[in-house]
Design an enzyme around this catalytic site. Structure first.
Site, PDB file in Angstrom:
ATOM      1  CB  ALA A   1       2.457 -19.560  44.301  1.00 56.16           C
ATOM      2  CD  GLU A   2       0.223 -23.152  48.080  1.00 61.11           C
ATOM      3  OE1 GLU A   2       0.421 -22.636  46.962  1.00 61.11           O
ATOM      4  OE2 GLU A   2      -0.225 -24.300  48.245  1.00 61.11           O
ATOM      5  CG  ASN A   3       6.347 -20.748  45.798  1.00 60.86           C
ATOM      6  OD1 ASN A   3       5.197 -20.387  45.544  1.00 60.86           O
ATOM      7  ND2 ASN A   3       7.215 -21.028  44.859  1.00 60.86           N
TER       8      ASN A   3
END
Lengths: 232, 218, 232, 218
Positions: free
Chosen positions: D49-51
């Site tokens: 996930a990008e976060n």
């Protein structure tokens, strides 16, 4: 020797911390989709009435969650971010010309913030060549490839959410609420941390500290997070 | 440069007086590494190392060294409570980002404009630049600890450096075996003369004009 | 569900790992002044006889410590580094024209390695303007300042020392032996880790993992460090 | 785009078949987020996930959500043993560095050259680019999951995209409610037709030429 090991505490009151966040300042914030935005500092900024902010951070939050509240309250004159899709009020303000918005690819925004904190002029990126992302940016050719020069970003004040801080400002974060916070923490002339828990230096494992305290100027105790219902 | 340990200690002791509580300080190898020995025990200072340590404490006792914990010069160190470890990119991000209050470096030549040459030893192979450029260019205050003259008895403080520069206009204070000299906007300011030398000795052994502040020590 | 959580092990033999390190390859190494150079892999490279290497890393070690052994054995045709002061043999080989040496400021080398791993073309630096550092590098003007373009560095193989690895390749390091290792770990087409201890996934705290396993291709168990006497 | 949950699930299920053991996969919001429900339980996949999460596991049960643990779309997730957390710069360093084997994204338009437009919804405010450009440009394989036609019944697979591009030539496979189409060097290759549609239906609703591989499904 014990005395030598005592570090001066950076813990302060919310009121004192807010005295450094003033009209027209460039304010950088940690967080991603509301999660990791420092809620107590944001509430304080709203109550203080600070306006005409240049805001730099991952997104515009939600209308009533996180940094989105500051956007919704029309306190922002310019927003440098990656998307505003989760906050329709941000889009409305942009279309009405009440808030200028500059978009940047998400990872490149993170690198620009990191570059600011790391004393670099910027980074060379091949993301978004030929798109609106390149507007106004210099290009360089290197090794037969074209890169955009993505300039470093700086802030007058950076606001950060952490799980734990020691009072020198060493920080650890909490799962995916870490996100952009360690980057933002490095790029403010003044960095203010909102921490869920404040401990004495030595209580955090030196191997596990994500943000060394050198980057932190002030620590405020959090009143607790308010973003749980973002996904409820 | 052949200076005795007493002289080296005196220089380190003098440099220690420049360190104020709360500072973040990076020490070069050589004489600068002696500086912590002369800090008042209650002085709260954070020592930074380029290899990725913030909060170094005293040298370990014999036999207590940890092969995994050293400073940038490779000497074993300890850490104080509140210390942290990080990678070298972060260590230099701190330096370039302006988070270091002071660096204390060795020097081969310093010009009256504060230019520093400390990396190419004349007649020797080029050893490389290491982290010196970044420290010299970016630390808020740069103190150079060096012998006043080179091994040929020639001045190391000059109108212009003759050796390749580490950084231009970076030096704030020079502490030698003969004197303490501040690099001011008006030029080099002789602040202190070390025993047994006289102001005349210092002037003779200095290759640049030395001003004296009114009311200052001669 | 348990089965889904089993990750394929990247642990391999020294022999297999060495089969990826061949004559003429670009080899990047972790470590700083010998500390954190992976000793078992270095010993293996020496024994294998690998030569004509382009070596990228912080320094040339000491003549008989760490990466310095590979330099001393004349296995290196080009070295990209920050200093060779601790290894006089490196200086001798450079002067004799037996080894090409390219110097880079220490923090900028670290950033160039990081940029390689992070898919950036390079970084903008104001370090060493007007010095030999700028030779052959492009410059850009931005905001009234001049910056050097410091290009990203990549390697065919990156060798890394870690304290602990889980067998997926998540890594933690040991105090100042961390140094350049987490950066180098990201920048190799193939990344080989020498770990003091290998554990099962889930045994390392996800908050404290410094190098996520995605960067690691192979893990070899260390025969133990040999750099203690660097300072003795 | 008004597709029922059965159709969405069928598309997600088809996409799941593209995921091989050992892959590192990033899922966009919307239909792509349904894909993990259709993976064989023994499939060893790392979801990114990008976060800043690698190793996301199944969605938590009701009441078991952690306010500090979500995916890039803000939905609560869990993690598997071997997961790690990192900052967003590292999350995208992985993407740009070429460490992602696959991304499964939504789409507004795809061209026959594999250009993707998925960020500016026509007639709506510009929402910004988020992390889509980096994923589309840098993941080793890009799968687009989208309805075959837009809400006006017009083809979304076109000779040329009409909307601003997210990235050029990035798409490898398109999975819609009507078909599975591969972007090959020769052009769009119709690999599968979904029930109840016919090849003729698909061709009529597609704004670009569709090739059929010999021996392939019609």
């Amino acid at each position: 020797m014990e005395a030598k090991m005592e570090m001066q505490s950076k813990v302060t009151t919310l009121e004192n911390a807010l005295s450094f966040i003033n009209d027209g300042c460039v304010l950088m914030f940690g967080g991603f989709g509301g999660v990791g935005n420092p809620p107590t500092l944001i509430k304080g900024i709203l109550q203080k009435g600070t306006k005409s902010l240049t805001l730099i951070g991952n997104d515009a939050g939600f209308p009533e969650i996180g940094i989105g509240k500051i956007v919704s309250a029309e306190r922002v004159s310019k927003l440098i971010t990656t998307h505003i899709g989760s906050n329709p009020i941000a889009g409305k303000l942009m279309v009405e010309g009440k808030m200028e918005v500059e978009f940047c690819p998400q990872g490149i925004l993170a690198e620009r913030i990191r570059a600011g904190g790391a004393g670099l002029g910027g980074v060379l990126s091949d993301i978004g060549i030929g798109s609106m992302i390149e507007v106004g940016k210099q290009k360089v050719e290197m090794g037969g490839k074209t890169y955009l020069i993505e300039p470093a970003l700086y802030a007058d004040v950076a606001i950060v959410h952490a799980k734990k801080a020691d009072y020198f400002g060493n920080l650890i974060y909490d799962k995916s609420a870490r996100n952009t916070n360690p980057l933002v923490a490095t790029a403010g002339k003044i960095t203010i941390v909102e921490a869920e828990e404040i401990v004495a230096p030595g209580m955090l494992d030196p191997e596990s500290i994500i943000t060394p305290g050198i980057y932190v100027d002030m620590i405020v105790e959090s009143e607790g997070v308010d973003w749980k219902w973002a996904w409820e | 440069m052949g200076m005795g340990i007493e002289v080296r200690n005196r220089m380190a002791s003098r440099a220690a007086k420049e360190i104020k509580a709360g500072m973040v300080v990076n020490l070069g190898i050589g004489i600068p590494s002696l500086v912590p020995n002369f800090l008042a025990p209650e002085t709260e200072v954070l020592f930074h190392a380029e290899n990725g340590v913030l909060g170094m404490g005293p040298s370990p006792s014999n036999g207590e060294e940890d092969a995994m914990l050293c400073n940038a010069g490779g000497f074993p160190v300890t850490v104080i409570p509140g210390a942290s470890y990080f990678d070298s990119a972060t260590a230099f991000a701190m330096i370039r980002g302006g988070y270091l209050d002071m660096t204390i470096l060795g020097g081969l030549e310093v010009s009256e404009k504060g230019d520093l040459a400390n990396w190419v030893i004349p007649g020797k192979r080029i050893p490389g630049i290491g982290g010196g450029m970044e420290l010299a260019e970016k630390a808020k205050k740069v103190i150079v600890l060096m012998s006043h003259v080179n091994k040929h008895g020639e001045p190391k403080i000059l109108q212009e450096c003759t050796l390749p520069l580490t950084a231009r206009g970076c030096v704030d204070l020079i502490i030698t075996d003969m004197a303490v000299i501040e690099v001011s906007e008006k030029g080099l300011l002789l602040k202190e003369v070390m025993e047994p030398f006289t102001e005349k000795d210092v002037r003779e052994m200095t290759g640049a004009k030395l001003l004296v502040r009114e009311g200052g020590k001669k």
